[in-house]
Design a protein around this motif. Structure first.
Motif: not given
Length: 299
Positions: A164-179, A181-190
């Protein structure tokens, strides 16, 4: 019969022998440095070394062994992918390990092993023993998850079940290492929460400090409030699709107590139900989850 597991981490490799899934007291436990900078073949040799240490210390020999990995084995190509230990990516690790160790190997990634360990040995066993479907969450430097149904991991067609960390959540999270943008990980990871605080305040602080100061620092409050809101949104998608009987949260972000109260309140706002009835639990196994989960793969 004893069960054997090895947890392959970025900095350490740990092995354990358990008498069974009913007993978390190890017969033997061994740990050495991974030395991943020395490359793929060296990592395999270090895994073999841990196995030799377990054999020597116990006087036992395994019939097969479970291994917790920092990525997944692609079911189609039979090579590793999504590993933060990048030397493993693209390599036929399962086949190579079985050839080197001379015994059958069962592998799963760290989030799956976490979910499996907490199901058989930890929080689920103790607090929700009748749960058939379990969703295990990792929220730390990244965000991941694992699905366990009737005591077995659900890996899926692509080997990405629970991610679920690489579902889209919010574009304000920005780019993710997976290629993406806005993945769950880019928003709520530490690190993502710390970055948000820095962007808002102009000051760099660790997440632990941000959480402690949320009552007095308006930027810290905004960061934690955003965590609650986005956690509720992200997890609601999982519950709407999977509807698990229990959820257990591991990782550093999972230690934030308000996730279980205010985060749960925001979750209730988004799920397709009148209220949140699923128990959301803290883990019990700590840093033992990986190696215990590895053993549970063959238990």
């Amino acid at each position: 019969m004893a069960i054997w597991g090895i947890d392959l981490g970025g900095t350490k490799i740990e092995g354990v022998i358990l008498s069974s899934l009913d007993d978390t007291t190890p017969i033997v436990r061994q740990r050495i440095a991974t030395e991943g900078e020395k490359g793929y073949d060296h990592i395999l040799s270090r895994i073999a070394q841990v196995l030799d240490l377990l054999k020597s210390a116990s006087g036992l020999k395994p019939e097969r062994i479970g291994i917790c990995t920092p990525g997944v084995l692609d079911p189609g190509t039979q090579t590793m992918k999504n590993c933060n230990s990048t030397a493993l990516n693209g390599r036929p690790m399962l086949a190579d390990l079985e050839a080197r160790l001379g015994l059958p190997v069962v592998m799963a990634n760290d989030a799956n092993c976490f979910a499996l360990a907490e199901t058989h040995l930890g929080a689920i066993k103790q607090q929700a023993p009748k749960a058939r479907t379990v969703f295990g969450i990792i929220m730390g430097t990244g965000v991941g998850g694992g699905i366990v149904v009737d005591g077995k991991i659900i890996e899926g067609r692509h080997g990405i079940g629970g991610e679920w960390g690489h579902n889209f959540l919010d574009s304000t999270g920005g780019p993710c290492y997976c290629g993406k943008t806005g993945c769950v990980e880019t928003v709520i990871a530490g690190p993502s929460l710390e970055r948000f605080y820095l962007e808002q305040s102009g000051t760099k602080k660790l997440l632990k400090q941000i959480v402690m100061e949320a009552k007095t620092d308006p930027y810290a409050k905004a960061t934690v409030d955003r965590l609650h809101e986005q956690f509720g949104r992200a997890l609601s998608v999982v519950i709407n699709i999977l509807d698990p009987d229990a959820i257990v949260i591991g990782g550093g972000v999972g230690n934030i107590d308000s996730l279980y109260t205010k985060g749960r309140e925001r979750l209730a706002h988004y799920i397709f139900n009148d209220k949140v009835e699923v128990p959301i639990l803290k883990p019990m196994l700590g840093d033992s989850a990986g190696v215990f989960g590895a053993a549970a793969l063959v238990g």
